[in-house]
Design a protein around this motif. Structure first.
Motif: not given
Length: 435
Positions: A285-309
């Protein structure tokens, strides 16, 4: 993907007529190695030193730590995408000089991201490097454009360290390892039913990628980590050198290049695979400065984690302060999706101990492991210095300040400036007592 790590256990390092390894002793030819360092015309002065556990020596300012190793099969170099062509790391055989490191120290100029290592005295054991023999490159450069910058890219010195780590590692290329570590993690669909029945666990890594200007952030196959989105990676890729530590953030919170590749948390997850967990891999994953970047990152990471079970995750944050928002947001999002999490990071309580240890807190983050407090104060006696102690106060080191060095050579500093001391990779030996 199968990776073999051929281990050569270094007990001592010495200078000699030739560079080689024999029965626990690494011998290096100083002039031969300095020629490798001087391949970069920006290196204006260079020397090699050897330090051992118990030496009453301070190293400052420390820029980087690397394991000396070489690729025997399955690739062309130990830093793919950086010193060699881009190829996927993590297969074949790599020979490693274990139990020692190559440290890169500035002869003069330091910066916010640089640190200090004590090889002896009260604080020797606060870094893993204080407990091993180290080959030390002490060098200066003509990079005057950043001499007075608080943040420095340290490019010439960091690249010299990588070239040297690979060059020295070649001395064990054709030798028989003392033991071979095997890391063999099949593709997720190819695993046995018994393994698939175990809870799937991810290692979610948040390396330091906050700088929007290029040249400071962690590199992944030579690519600036600020430019990636959450990505599933095989753990062997990390163990085989796909990551290079950046030159940004307070030193004690850094993960060195050494630790990215020699990663005890990854190895523990590997050891539990097939016993108590189904190790799904690394969610980079990444560490970001702007809030929209932070939200985008964690949402996409969550989707990958769920898809992997995934049923569980270890979330690792390199840094503190602003990155705490990314860190806790990742923990909260994964918990919201039904994935049990454990967080691994250090904390910043302030010098008075009264500050909130993480900038962002949430009741869902109820399983946290702290590896140390960056605000803890240390008092050092006068010791021999390799490098320049004045850099601690003069150049904006995150643990020092003007006036922290006493006239007699003793000094005071925050844990902030102890090189990689909090060992977010999982090496930390600190404990917490409840009174």
């Amino acid at each position: 993907m199968r990776l073999e790590i051929g281990a050569f256990h270094v007990k001592d390092i010495k200078f000699g007529d030739r560079t080689g390894y024999d029965k626990g002793v690494l011998t290096v030819n100083k002039e031969e190695l300095l020629k490798v360092v001087r391949e970069d015309e920006h290196i204006t002065a260079a020397d090699l030193r050897i330090v051992r556990p118990g030496d009453e020596v301070i190293l400052c300012p420390v820029k980087e730590a690397l394991e000396m190793r070489c690729k025997v099969s399955g690739g062309h170099g130990i830093f793919p995408g950086v010193l060699s062509e881009m190829e996927i790391a993590g297969s074949g055989r790599t020979h490693c000089l274990q139990g020692c490191s190559l440290l890169v120290v500035g002869a003069h100029a330091g910066g916010f991201q640089d640190g200090l290592i004590a090889m002896g005295g009260e604080y020797q054991h606060h870094t893993i490097f204080g407990d091993m023999p180290n080959l030390v490159l002490v060098a200066d450069t003509d990079e005057e454009f950043e001499r007075r910058e608080q943040q420095k890219k340290n490019r010439a010195l960091r690249w010299a360290g990588m070239r040297l780590a690979e060059y020295v590692g070649q001395c064990v290329r054709d030798l028989q390892p003392e033991n071979i570590e095997v890391y063999d993690l099949p593709a997720i669909p190819d695993r046995s039913d018994a393994v698939k029945a175990l809870p799937g666990v991810l290692y979610v890594l948040q390396p330091q990628t906050q700088m929007e200007a290029m040249g400071y952030n962690t590199l992944i196959y030579g690519w600036d980590g600020n430019h990636i989105l959450p990505t599933l990676m095989h753990p062997n890729e990390l163990l085989d050198g796909c990551m290079v530590s950046g030159s940004f953030m307070p030193s004690s919170s850094k993960i060195s290049t050494y630790e990215f590749a020699v990663n005890p948390m990854l190895k523990r997850l590997y050891a539990e695979h097939g016993r108590t967990i189904n190790f799904l891999g690394v969610l980079m994953s990444t560490l970001n400065v702007k809030m929209d970047e932070k939200v985008r990152c964690v949402k996409m990471a969550g989707q990958i984690a769920v898809s992997l079970g995934a049923k569980g995750a270890v979330v690792v944050e390199e840094g503190y302060g602003n990155p705490d928002v990314d860190y806790t947001a990742m923990l909260v999002e994964l918990e919201r999706l039904g994935i049990k999490t454990v967080g691994l990071s250090d904390e910043c309580t302030g010098r008075d101990g009264a500050s909130q240890p993480l900038v962002s807190m949430n009741p869902a983050t109820d399983a946290l492991v702290t590896t140390g407090n960056v605000s803890q104060m240390y008092e050092f006696p006068k010791m021999e210095v390799i490098g320049e102690l004045e850099a601690l106060a003069r150049d904006g080191n995150s643990g020092g300040w003007e006036g922290c060095i006493n006239p007699d050579g003793s000094f005071v500093m925050e844990n902030n400036g102890m090189f990689c001391a909090n060992h977010i990779s999982g090496y930390s030996r600190r404990t917490c007592a409840d009174f």
